[in-house]
Motif scaffolding. Structure first.
Motif, PDB file in Angstrom:
ATOM      1  N   LEU A   1       0.821  -1.207   0.000  1.00  0.00           N
ATOM      2  CA  LEU A   1       0.000   0.000   0.000  1.00  0.00           C
ATOM      3  C   LEU A   1       0.861   1.265   0.000  1.00  0.00           C
ATOM      4  O   LEU A   1       0.530   2.255  -0.660  1.00  0.00           O
ATOM      5  CB  LEU A   1      -0.922   0.009   1.225  1.00  0.00           C
ATOM      6  CG  LEU A   1      -2.051  -1.021   1.252  1.00  0.00           C
ATOM      7  CD1 LEU A   1      -2.737  -1.013   2.617  1.00  0.00           C
ATOM      8  CD2 LEU A   1      -3.065  -0.733   0.150  1.00  0.00           C
ATOM      9  N   ILE A   2       1.989   1.227   0.726  1.00  0.00           N
ATOM     10  CA  ILE A   2       2.903   2.380   0.735  1.00  0.00           C
ATOM     11  C   ILE A   2       3.537   2.564  -0.638  1.00  0.00           C
ATOM     12  O   ILE A   2       3.616   3.689  -1.155  1.00  0.00           O
ATOM     13  CB  ILE A   2       3.988   2.203   1.813  1.00  0.00           C
ATOM     14  CG1 ILE A   2       3.370   2.222   3.213  1.00  0.00           C
ATOM     15  CG2 ILE A   2       5.037   3.301   1.710  1.00  0.00           C
ATOM     16  CD1 ILE A   2       4.371   2.018   4.335  1.00  0.00           C
ATOM     17  N   ARG A   3       3.982   1.465  -1.234  1.00  0.00           N
ATOM     18  CA  ARG A   3       4.624   1.556  -2.559  1.00  0.00           C
ATOM     19  C   ARG A   3       3.656   2.068  -3.613  1.00  0.00           C
ATOM     20  O   ARG A   3       4.056   2.796  -4.532  1.00  0.00           O
ATOM     21  CB  ARG A   3       5.176   0.182  -2.972  1.00  0.00           C
ATOM     22  CG  ARG A   3       6.438  -0.231  -2.230  1.00  0.00           C
ATOM     23  CD  ARG A   3       7.101  -1.404  -2.918  1.00  0.00           C
ATOM     24  NE  ARG A   3       6.252  -2.591  -2.883  1.00  0.00           N
ATOM     25  CZ  ARG A   3       6.257  -3.501  -1.918  1.00  0.00           C
ATOM     26  NH1 ARG A   3       7.074  -3.344  -0.876  1.00  0.00           N
ATOM     27  NH2 ARG A   3       5.460  -4.547  -1.954  1.00  0.00           N
ATOM     28  N   LEU A   4       2.381   1.721  -3.505  1.00  0.00           N
ATOM     29  CA  LEU A   4       1.375   2.171  -4.479  1.00  0.00           C
ATOM     30  C   LEU A   4       0.920   3.602  -4.218  1.00  0.00           C
ATOM     31  O   LEU A   4       0.172   4.167  -5.007  1.00  0.00           O
ATOM     32  CB  LEU A   4       0.167   1.225  -4.450  1.00  0.00           C
ATOM     33  CG  LEU A   4       0.409  -0.204  -4.951  1.00  0.00           C
ATOM     34  CD1 LEU A   4      -0.827  -1.069  -4.720  1.00  0.00           C
ATOM     35  CD2 LEU A   4       0.790  -0.200  -6.428  1.00  0.00           C
ATOM     36  N   GLY A   5       1.364   4.170  -3.102  1.00  0.00           N
ATOM     37  CA  GLY A   5       0.980   5.547  -2.773  1.00  0.00           C
ATOM     38  C   GLY A   5      -0.411   5.686  -2.199  1.00  0.00           C
ATOM     39  O   GLY A   5      -0.944   6.796  -2.114  1.00  0.00           O
ATOM     40  N   LYS A   6      -1.008   4.570  -1.761  1.00  0.00           N
ATOM     41  CA  LYS A   6      -2.354   4.630  -1.193  1.00  0.00           C
ATOM     42  C   LYS A   6      -2.330   5.096   0.260  1.00  0.00           C
ATOM     43  O   LYS A   6      -3.335   5.612   0.759  1.00  0.00           O
ATOM     44  CB  LYS A   6      -3.038   3.271  -1.313  1.00  0.00           C
ATOM     45  CG  LYS A   6      -3.329   2.852  -2.755  1.00  0.00           C
ATOM     46  CD  LYS A   6      -4.077   1.529  -2.806  1.00  0.00           C
ATOM     47  CE  LYS A   6      -4.428   1.152  -4.246  1.00  0.00           C
ATOM     48  NZ  LYS A   6      -5.165  -0.128  -4.308  1.00  0.00           N
ATOM     49  N   VAL A   7      -1.219   4.861   0.943  1.00  0.00           N
ATOM     50  CA  VAL A   7      -1.078   5.316   2.325  1.00  0.00           C
ATOM     51  C   VAL A   7       0.308   5.932   2.493  1.00  0.00           C
ATOM     52  O   VAL A   7       1.230   5.656   1.713  1.00  0.00           O
ATOM     53  CB  VAL A   7      -1.268   4.165   3.352  1.00  0.00           C
ATOM     54  CG1 VAL A   7      -2.660   3.588   3.270  1.00  0.00           C
ATOM     55  CG2 VAL A   7      -0.214   3.089   3.161  1.00  0.00           C
ATOM     56  N   TYR A   8       0.428   6.764   3.529  1.00  0.00           N
ATOM     57  CA  TYR A   8       1.711   7.404   3.811  1.00  0.00           C
ATOM     58  C   TYR A   8       2.462   6.731   4.953  1.00  0.00           C
ATOM     59  O   TYR A   8       3.622   7.056   5.207  1.00  0.00           O
ATOM     60  CB  TYR A   8       1.494   8.880   4.160  1.00  0.00           C
ATOM     61  CG  TYR A   8       0.980   9.685   2.992  1.00  0.00           C
ATOM     62  CD1 TYR A   8       1.812  10.019   1.927  1.00  0.00           C
ATOM     63  CD2 TYR A   8      -0.352  10.101   2.950  1.00  0.00           C
ATOM     64  CE1 TYR A   8       1.340  10.748   0.855  1.00  0.00           C
ATOM     65  CE2 TYR A   8      -0.828  10.840   1.882  1.00  0.00           C
ATOM     66  CZ  TYR A   8       0.017  11.156   0.833  1.00  0.00           C
ATOM     67  OH  TYR A   8      -0.461  11.881  -0.226  1.00  0.00           O
ATOM     68  N   GLY A   9       1.806   5.788   5.630  1.00  0.00           N
ATOM     69  CA  GLY A   9       2.469   5.100   6.733  1.00  0.00           C
ATOM     70  C   GLY A   9       1.787   3.792   7.056  1.00  0.00           C
ATOM     71  O   GLY A   9       0.596   3.596   6.785  1.00  0.00           O
ATOM     72  N   LEU A  10       2.569   2.863   7.636  1.00  0.00           N
ATOM     73  CA  LEU A  10       2.053   1.565   8.065  1.00  0.00           C
ATOM     74  C   LEU A  10       2.457   1.366   9.518  1.00  0.00           C
ATOM     75  O   LEU A  10       3.645   1.345   9.844  1.00  0.00           O
ATOM     76  CB  LEU A  10       2.622   0.436   7.200  1.00  0.00           C
ATOM     77  CG  LEU A  10       2.339  -0.995   7.667  1.00  0.00           C
ATOM     78  CD1 LEU A  10       0.837  -1.289   7.621  1.00  0.00           C
ATOM     79  CD2 LEU A  10       3.113  -2.006   6.813  1.00  0.00           C
ATOM     80  N   ILE A  11       1.466   1.221  10.400  1.00  0.00           N
ATOM     81  CA  ILE A  11       1.709   1.059  11.838  1.00  0.00           C
ATOM     82  C   ILE A  11       1.322  -0.359  12.238  1.00  0.00           C
ATOM     83  O   ILE A  11       0.210  -0.816  11.938  1.00  0.00           O
ATOM     84  CB  ILE A  11       0.902   2.093  12.648  1.00  0.00           C
ATOM     85  CG1 ILE A  11       1.378   3.513  12.284  1.00  0.00           C
ATOM     86  CG2 ILE A  11       1.048   1.841  14.142  1.00  0.00           C
ATOM     87  CD1 ILE A  11       0.517   4.612  12.852  1.00  0.00           C
ATOM     88  N   THR A  12       2.242  -1.036  12.905  1.00  0.00           N
ATOM     89  CA  THR A  12       2.025  -2.423  13.317  1.00  0.00           C
ATOM     90  C   THR A  12       2.020  -2.527  14.830  1.00  0.00           C
ATOM     91  O   THR A  12       3.005  -2.173  15.492  1.00  0.00           O
ATOM     92  CB  THR A  12       3.111  -3.353  12.744  1.00  0.00           C
ATOM     93  OG1 THR A  12       3.159  -3.221  11.308  1.00  0.00           O
ATOM     94  CG2 THR A  12       2.845  -4.803  13.109  1.00  0.00           C
TER      95      THR A  12
ATOM     96  N   SER B   1       9.761   8.263   3.422  1.00  0.00           N
ATOM     97  CA  SER B   1      10.486   9.523   3.613  1.00  0.00           C
ATOM     98  C   SER B   1      10.838  10.192   2.288  1.00  0.00           C
ATOM     99  O   SER B   1      11.371  11.307   2.290  1.00  0.00           O
ATOM    100  CB  SER B   1      11.762   9.287   4.434  1.00  0.00           C
ATOM    101  OG  SER B   1      12.643   8.417   3.750  1.00  0.00           O
ATOM    102  N   ASP B   2      10.555   9.524   1.151  1.00  0.00           N
ATOM    103  CA  ASP B   2      10.739  10.208  -0.142  1.00  0.00           C
ATOM    104  C   ASP B   2       9.767  11.376  -0.253  1.00  0.00           C
ATOM    105  O   ASP B   2      10.077  12.391  -0.881  1.00  0.00           O
ATOM    106  CB  ASP B   2      10.493   9.235  -1.303  1.00  0.00           C
ATOM    107  CG  ASP B   2      11.609   8.209  -1.436  1.00  0.00           C
ATOM    108  OD1 ASP B   2      12.715   8.481  -0.931  1.00  0.00           O
ATOM    109  OD2 ASP B   2      11.372   7.142  -2.022  1.00  0.00           O
ATOM    110  N   LEU B   3       8.586  11.206   0.333  1.00  0.00           N
ATOM    111  CA  LEU B   3       7.600  12.289   0.377  1.00  0.00           C
ATOM    112  C   LEU B   3       7.844  13.057   1.670  1.00  0.00           C
ATOM    113  O   LEU B   3       7.269  12.757   2.718  1.00  0.00           O
ATOM    114  CB  LEU B   3       6.181  11.723   0.327  1.00  0.00           C
ATOM    115  CG  LEU B   3       5.883  10.805  -0.869  1.00  0.00           C
ATOM    116  CD1 LEU B   3       4.522  10.163  -0.713  1.00  0.00           C
ATOM    117  CD2 LEU B   3       5.972  11.591  -2.168  1.00  0.00           C
ATOM    118  N   ILE B   4       8.730  14.059   1.586  1.00  0.00           N
ATOM    119  CA  ILE B   4       9.250  14.707   2.791  1.00  0.00           C
ATOM    120  C   ILE B   4       8.135  15.319   3.629  1.00  0.00           C
ATOM    121  O   ILE B   4       8.066  15.129   4.840  1.00  0.00           O
ATOM    122  CB  ILE B   4      10.290  15.773   2.409  1.00  0.00           C
ATOM    123  CG1 ILE B   4      11.489  15.108   1.740  1.00  0.00           C
ATOM    124  CG2 ILE B   4      10.739  16.540   3.647  1.00  0.00           C
ATOM    125  CD1 ILE B   4      12.516  16.081   1.204  1.00  0.00           C
TER     126      ILE B   4
END
Length: 389
Positions: free
Chosen positions: A89-100, A123-126
């Motif tokens: 989901l992060i790689r596809l740009g659907k979310v900005y973070g993944l919390i586990t 962090s690429d999206l500063i």
């Protein structure tokens, strides 16, 4: 009829007959005001989508998720089954973070063990990544503090002492730039003023350049009885008054319609606005005097106005630049107007501290025109640019 008045009437007539001048002076300024006031209307990024993997499914883990959802910066949009699907989901740009949230989260907390909640973000999206990380740290810090204080209270320690024990050191932060941490307040103030002065310098360059391009310099000098000052006043004054009106509308769009904070001197800002207009007109005349063609003059004028953004401190603080760049930044009128505008609007400094900016703007109104005076006079005597392109 005084020559300058006759030239001014001629210039007003040309404003409405020349499509290019009309676009530079009338259309584009209002388009930019509308565009930038709409672009960052929210000011602060909100509801950034994140994903959460809850491997514990306990009351405490649900409380953590509820706290994250209540954060204005975050919005829990996905609950992937495993870490692999979450990272996708992060790689596809659907979310900005993944919390586990790990297994045995509640059990280990009750046993007094330290538990890690994993936060993965891009962090690429500063901007988005930084806001996600900041919001996550704030929420987890608040939850950790609550757990620690409650543990101390069970041991008979007062709430106030428990707070001191948990955080013996506190911070007192003073934000010098963008104190409201609002991108609309800070960036719109800079971008609107920068584009405003771009249109001022391009309009001035165009209205003088067209006469010299089409060999009308002699005609203007004849109308003015050989007085260059009459030509300058006649051609520049209508645009000075017009852009002053546009500038006031620009300020109203920020500080009245959008309710940007303003804590300083309104008169000081209006004086600075007028000086910004005259200084850019003065630089336009210097550029015309030093260039060989109409195209070259427009290119240098637009470049000068655009580069001023980089030297104003918006994108990078001036005090962090090399010494030579710090000195170079002082020749741009926009640098001093932007400093004046921030001091009198967001920082609320007394007008005394903005006098330096006012004085430098006055100098920048006089020096460019003085430097280019004799070459400009020779150009009008000749009647045209060296090259016609």
């Amino acid at each position: 009829m005084k020559p300058s008045v006759q030239i001014a009437k001629r210039e007003i007539a040309q404003l409405f007959s020349s499509k290019t001048t009309f676009i530079f002076a009338v259309i584009l300024p209002f388009v930019s005001i509308l565009f930038f006031n709409t672009l960052l209307s929210d000011g602060v990024a909100r509801n950034l989508p994140i994903a959460i993997i809850d491997l514990d499914h306990s009351s405490i883990s649900r409380n953590v998720i509820s706290q994250l959802e209540s954060s204005p910066e975050l919005e829990v949009s996905y609950f992937p089954l495993n870490e692999q699907k979450g990272e996708e989901l992060i790689r596809l740009g659907k979310v900005y973070g993944l919390i586990t949230i790990p297994q045995d989260f509640e059990v280990n907390l009750k046993k007094g063990k330290q538990v890690n909640i994993i936060n993965q973000y891009n962090s690429d999206l500063i901007l988005a990544g930084g806001l996600e990380y900041k919001a996550f740290r704030k929420v987890i810090g608040t939850i950790s503090a609550g757990i620690n204080i409650e543990k101390q209270r069970k041991q008979g320690i007062s709430t106030q002492q428990a707070i001191v024990n948990f955080q013996p050191l506190t911070t007192n932060n003073h934000v010098l730039s963008n104190p409201f941490t609002n991108y609309s307040y800070y960036l719109n103030t800079g971008f609107l003023a920068m584009f405003f002065q771009l249109f001022v310098i391009l309009t001035t360059t165009y209205c003088f350049g067209t006469d010299l391009k089409y060999n009308k310099g002699n005609k203007l000098l004849s109308i003015a009885n050989g007085n260059l000052w009459s030509i300058i006043v006649g051609k520049v004054l209508p645009y000075t008054l017009w852009f002053m009106l546009v500038g006031v509308i620009m300020l109203i769009s920020m500080y009245v319609w959008q309710d940007f904070p303003f804590h300083g001197s309104k008169i000081g800002v209006l004086v600075g606005l007028l000086l910004l207009i005259i200084a850019n007109q003065s630089f336009a005349l210097l550029i015309i005097a030093l260039t060989n063609s109409f195209r070259e003059a427009l290119t240098i004028a637009s470049g000068f106005a655009a580069v001023s953004l980089s030297f104003s401190g918006i994108t990078f603080p001036i005090f962090g630049m090399p010494k030579f760049m710090q000195w170079l930044s002082q020749i741009f009128p926009f640098t001093h107007f932007f400093e004046l505008l921030l001091d009198q609007s967001q920082r609320g400094f007394p007008m005394f501290y903005s006098l330096k900016s006012i004085v430098i703007l006055v100098v920048l109104c006089i020096v460019p025109l003085t430097l280019g005076w004799f070459k400009l006079k020779g150009l009008f005597i000749k009647g045209k640019f060296k090259h016609h392109i």
